[in-house]
Design an enzyme around this catalytic site. Structure first.
Site, PDB file in Angstrom:
ATOM      1  CG  ASP A   1      58.358  26.377  42.401  1.00 42.11           C
ATOM      2  OD1 ASP A   1      57.230  26.028  42.770  1.00 42.11           O
ATOM      3  OD2 ASP A   1      59.329  26.483  43.171  1.00 42.11           O
TER       4      ASP A   1
ATOM      5  CE  LYS B   1      55.588  20.124  38.769  1.00 42.28           C
ATOM      6  NZ  LYS B   1      56.612  21.072  39.213  1.00 42.28           N
TER       7      LYS B   1
ATOM      8  N   GLY C   1      52.357  23.618  44.821  1.00 41.39           N
ATOM      9  CA  GLY C   1      51.411  24.706  44.591  1.00 41.39           C
ATOM     10  C   GLY C   1      51.312  24.906  43.094  1.00 41.39           C
ATOM     11  CG  HIS C   2      50.640  21.950  40.522  1.00 39.42           C
ATOM     12  ND1 HIS C   2      50.336  20.628  40.338  1.00 39.42           N
ATOM     13  CD2 HIS C   2      51.977  21.986  40.741  1.00 39.42           C
ATOM     14  CE1 HIS C   2      51.442  19.912  40.442  1.00 39.42           C
ATOM     15  NE2 HIS C   2      52.444  20.708  40.695  1.00 39.42           N
TER      16      HIS C   2
ATOM     17  CD  GLN D   1      56.806  18.237  45.527  1.00 40.64           C
ATOM     18  OE1 GLN D   1      56.687  17.026  45.435  1.00 40.64           O
ATOM     19  NE2 GLN D   1      55.835  19.004  45.955  1.00 40.64           N
TER      20      GLN D   1
HETATM   21  P1  IMP Z   1      59.478  19.414  51.595  1.00 46.15           P
HETATM   22  O1  IMP Z   1      58.989  18.769  50.350  1.00 46.15           O
HETATM   23  O2  IMP Z   1      58.501  20.372  52.198  1.00 46.15           O
HETATM   24  O3  IMP Z   1      60.005  18.418  52.585  1.00 46.15           O
HETATM   25  O4  IMP Z   1      60.744  20.325  51.199  1.00 46.15           O
HETATM   26  C1  IMP Z   1      61.972  19.757  50.719  1.00 46.15           C
HETATM   27  C2  IMP Z   1      62.604  20.652  49.661  1.00 46.15           C
HETATM   28  O5  IMP Z   1      61.786  20.624  48.498  1.00 46.15           O
HETATM   29  C3  IMP Z   1      62.713  22.118  50.066  1.00 46.15           C
HETATM   30  O6  IMP Z   1      63.870  22.652  49.463  1.00 46.15           O
HETATM   31  C4  IMP Z   1      61.471  22.755  49.451  1.00 46.15           C
HETATM   32  O7  IMP Z   1      61.640  24.132  49.190  1.00 46.15           O
HETATM   33  C5  IMP Z   1      61.384  21.952  48.160  1.00 46.15           C
HETATM   34  N1  IMP Z   1      60.015  21.873  47.635  1.00 46.15           N
HETATM   35  C6  IMP Z   1      59.005  21.093  48.071  1.00 46.15           C
HETATM   36  N2  IMP Z   1      57.909  21.252  47.319  1.00 46.15           N
HETATM   37  C7  IMP Z   1      58.235  22.131  46.362  1.00 46.15           C
HETATM   38  C8  IMP Z   1      57.516  22.672  45.256  1.00 46.15           C
HETATM   39  O8  IMP Z   1      56.355  22.348  44.977  1.00 46.15           O
HETATM   40  N3  IMP Z   1      58.207  23.567  44.488  1.00 46.15           N
HETATM   41  C9  IMP Z   1      59.500  23.893  44.733  1.00 46.15           C
HETATM   42  N4  IMP Z   1      60.204  23.405  45.741  1.00 46.15           N
HETATM   43  C10 IMP Z   1      59.582  22.529  46.557  1.00 46.15           C
END
Ligand code: IMP
Length: 438
Positions: free
Chosen positions: A13, A16, A40-41, A225
């Site tokens: 977040d 990017k 979520g871009h 991420q």
């Molecule tokens: P997962 O990727 O859904 O398995 O989540 C694992 C961890 O990564 C959790 O703490 C999510 O909140 C975090 N996370 C996954 N994708 C994002 C993203 O795009 N932005 C921020 N945090 C993310």
């Protein structure tokens, strides 16, 4: 300037989407190499706001080729929905500008269900995933029970791979999670239809990007991420299930490591994190509320309120060094307007011990105290500023203060969500002034 990787240097977040969208104007190919619809871009173009989960951000620029590489975990139903959503808003998405790797792994409905159910077993140790099935899909990939896009688009192979895999998951769902099982044949049919709808987009994206590189085309590898969520380099186990930084590019995009020419990190002027796990500079109370509301810090994928804290120079030094970033972009600088002082985390401390290097283990971060340098704040609204010299002197001092503490030059500042709300600082690295002012 053939290729560059743009990655998140914090916990995701970082903004990017906007920076990648801006840089996309100057490249031929945009390639996603890891993660899935957990991303979520957000990209704002004029009055229009787009949130992209799987489709690379270059889709908003006509004439760019967008690739979803073999390292991405693809939820075909989400991808089809996203394609439809973009088309309904007049964005052209077809097999000429979107290619999907035959080798990418497929996320099914059962992955999402298991993602949420298994979190319940972790109690205090829960990760707080996005519930998008990321971990269970990558687990199947490693266990060699996964289904890839090349299987999805071949109904016989889909049935052959999915039938036994889902039978096992059904046993897990019923006997361990006491949840409803899936009708295997209904699922095979449902996903075969999705495969048929996506078949026209499928190709060997690795070969395509390697030959594009040889031909001197410009390529942007789009990270999702952030580095502190990287499965190897992040705060394990509170991480996502892929290599989010530049290390993920060769395997996840199907290119040679020496086909990545430049690495650019993205970090906010402060920090946020969604989900559980250590966050040394996290704020609570009124300051946290202020930052969350000023920065509108709510998840683009899940809507969850983000945890907020001050900029962490220890963490940024680590992620930028580990990625070999030669420059970085500081985003959301405008959000900090209105503070008397803006603290920056410069050291961690427990008892008499001091850490200036990011600890390798998340457990070491537990109960860690943080030492801050307090930099002067500014009151002016800077969202309309477009040049370095027009920024208030205290804002410039903040940027330079952070830059000095991080040790990697800042090539661009972002001062609002719109494409144009940037301040290039290309004078910082004239020799590298190659794309989009960076
Ligand atoms: P997962 O990727 O859904 O398995 O989540 C694992 C961890 O990564 C959790 O703490 C999510 O909140 C975090 N996370 C996954 N994708 C994002 C993203 O795009 N932005 C921020 N945090 C993310």
């Amino acid at each position: 300037m053939p290729s560059l990787c743009v990655f998140g240097a914090q916990w995701g977040d970082e903004g990017k989407g906007k920076i990648i969208d801006r840089l996309s104007a100057d490249v031929d190919f945009v390639v996603r190499y890891q993660g899935g619809a957990n991303a979520g871009h957000t990209v704002v173009v004029g009055d229009e706001k787009y949130v992209l989960h799987l489709v690379p951000s270059g889709i908003l620029h006509p004439g760019k080729v967008n690739l979803i590489g073999p390292g991405v975990a693809v939820d075909p139903l989400t991808l089809l929905g996203e394609i439809e959503g973009l088309r309904s808003r007049g964005v052209s998405v077809d097999p000429s500008n979107l290619h999907l790797s035959a080798g990418a792994h497929v996320i099914f409905e059962h992955h999402k269900r298991i993602d949420s159910l298994s979190e319940r077993w972790l109690g205090e140790g829960r990760i707080g995933t996005t519930g998008r099935g990321i971990g269970p899909c990558y687990a199947d990939k490693a266990a060699r029970t996964g289904v890839r896009v090349c299987d999805l688009i071949d109904p016989e192979r889909l049935a052959l791979r999915l039938r036994p895999a889902l039978a096992e998951k059904n046993a897990l769902l019923e006997r361990v999670h006491e949840a409803e099982a899936f009708d295997v044949e209904v699922e095979i049919e449902r996903y075969a239809a999705a495969g048929a709808a996506l078949a026209g987009f499928v190709c060997d994206t690795g070969r395509e990007v390697r030959s594009a590189y040889r031909e001197g085309k410009t390529i942007l590898f789009e990270g999702a991420q952030g580095m502190l969520l990287d499965i190897d380099a992040g705060t394990y186990p509170f991480v996502t299930s892929s290599n989010t930084g530049v290390a993920g590019v060769p395997a996840g995009a199907g290119v040679a490591p020496n086909q990545i020419d430049r690495v650019i990190g993205i970090a906010k002027a402060y920090c946020t994190r969604v989900g559980e796990g250590p966050f040394p500079s996290e704020l609570s109370g009124a300051d946290a509320e202020w930052l969350r509301s000023a920065g509108n810090e709510f998840g683009a994928t899940t809507g969850r309120p983000r945890r907020c804290g001050w900029f962490d120079a220890v963490a940024a030094r680590y992620t930028l060094e580990l990625s070999g970033a030669d420059t970085w972009v500081m985003t959301n600088l405008d959000v900090l307007s209105g503070r008397e002082v803006v603290p920056v985390a410069v050291r961690y401390r427990r008892g008499d011990e001091r850490w200036t290097e990011y600890p390798a283990s998340a457990a070491t971060l537990d109960g860690m105290e943080v030492e801050y340098d307090e930099l002067a704040g500014w009151q002016e609204d800077i969202t309309g500023v477009r040049s370095w010299d027009d920024l208030p002197a205290t804002t410039r001092a903040y940027v330079e203060g952070v830059e000095e503490r991080v040790g990697v030059p800042i090539g661009m500042l972002s001062v609002g969500p719109d494409r144009d709300q940037v301040i290039p600082r290309s004078a910082r690295r004239p020799a590298l002034n190659l794309v989009g002012g960076l």
